[in-house]
Scaffold this active site. Sequence first.
Site, PDB file in Angstrom:
ATOM      1  N   TYR A 159       0.851  -1.204   0.000  1.00  0.00           N
ATOM      2  CA  TYR A 159       0.000   0.000   0.000  1.00  0.00           C
ATOM      3  C   TYR A 159       0.891   1.261   0.000  1.00  0.00           C
ATOM      4  O   TYR A 159       0.507   2.305  -0.505  1.00  0.00           O
ATOM      5  CB  TYR A 159      -0.934  -0.032   1.206  1.00  0.00           C
ATOM      6  CG  TYR A 159      -2.142   0.880   1.092  1.00  0.00           C
ATOM      7  CD1 TYR A 159      -3.032   0.773   0.027  1.00  0.00           C
ATOM      8  CD2 TYR A 159      -2.388   1.851   2.062  1.00  0.00           C
ATOM      9  CE1 TYR A 159      -4.134   1.601  -0.067  1.00  0.00           C
ATOM     10  CE2 TYR A 159      -3.503   2.679   1.977  1.00  0.00           C
ATOM     11  CZ  TYR A 159      -4.360   2.549   0.906  1.00  0.00           C
ATOM     12  OH  TYR A 159      -5.456   3.380   0.823  1.00  0.00           O
ATOM     13  N   LYS A 166      -2.823   8.463   3.214  1.00  0.00           N
ATOM     14  CA  LYS A 166      -4.033   8.347   4.050  1.00  0.00           C
ATOM     15  C   LYS A 166      -3.766   8.888   5.454  1.00  0.00           C
ATOM     16  O   LYS A 166      -4.667   9.454   6.086  1.00  0.00           O
ATOM     17  CB  LYS A 166      -4.512   6.894   4.116  1.00  0.00           C
ATOM     18  CG  LYS A 166      -5.062   6.349   2.794  1.00  0.00           C
ATOM     19  CD  LYS A 166      -6.213   7.159   2.235  1.00  0.00           C
ATOM     20  CE  LYS A 166      -6.941   6.440   1.106  1.00  0.00           C
ATOM     21  NZ  LYS A 166      -7.886   7.327   0.390  1.00  0.00           N
TER      22      LYS A 166
END
Length: 264
Positions: A159, A166
């Site tokens: 990720y 994020k």
Amino acid sequence: MPEQTGLLQGKTALIFGVANDRSIAWGIAQAFHQHGAKIGLSYASPALERRVKPLAEQLGSAFVEECDVASDEHIQRVAEKAAQTYGEIDILVHSIGFADRNELTGPYYNTSRAGFHLAMDISVYSFTALAKAFQPFLRPGGALLTLTYYGSEKVSPNYNVMGVAKAALEASVRYLAYDFGSHGVRVNAISAGPIRTLASQGVSGFKTMYRRFAEIAPLHENISIEDVGGTAVYLCSNLAAKTTGQVVFVDSGYNILGIPEPVE
Ligand code: NAD
């Protein structure tokens, strides 16, 4: 469609990030519609128009505007058009994220400078830019909402830069919640568990992770866009009138686990 229960009756919502009928933004748009909101949609590029227009029609929405959030001009144009169309806006949903595919595989330290900037610009800054552009048109009692993922808090292999983005997005939620508090506007994020969408397909190893998720998570069920839609309705309705600056998990409880039990 189920009978309207009207938690968002009388509210106008602009939703950014519908690419197709698997998009989380589409799950949110449908749930908002079922609860009586008037919906406007925005999509990223001309190529998506033919997919998004028919979806908007299903909701009786005539406001369907292109907006590439990398462009301040696009953002300003869509904000002004929304203000002309609706006057004031109650709800703004940011369901947008992007990183180059090359950045979503292998070690995080390989992240390129350009890839880092792009992910931050599209996935983080755009929420702040939209908040700024819409600020003059937001009705007190309104709500801003964005979408995040647990890779912001804990390492989720591959990720990579999106996890870092994020984390910054969640920090933005808190700063924006502080700024907008005095306008009576709330700002929150939903942290969704893995869902099969265009965006998630770009993350290396997603399919395996998706499969294992339901085996491990306390509720033993994967997350649907309808699940996210339900929580979005709550967060953007008056039921959540005193909730701001929060990250609310819609993840079958995955985030409460320390060490997952090994799957036999
Ligand atoms: P999606 O691909 O359907 O949605 C992503 C959207 O971002 C698309 O509509 C795309 O057009 C838009 N976008 C990308 N670049 C843009 C630009 N320059 N301007 C305007 N729009 C742009 O996938 P999704 O999974 O529904 O993603 C929505 C949000 O949910 C993202 O922030 C994603 O990180 C987040 N999220 C997804 C999952 C998941 O597993 N799918 C889990 C948690 C959080």
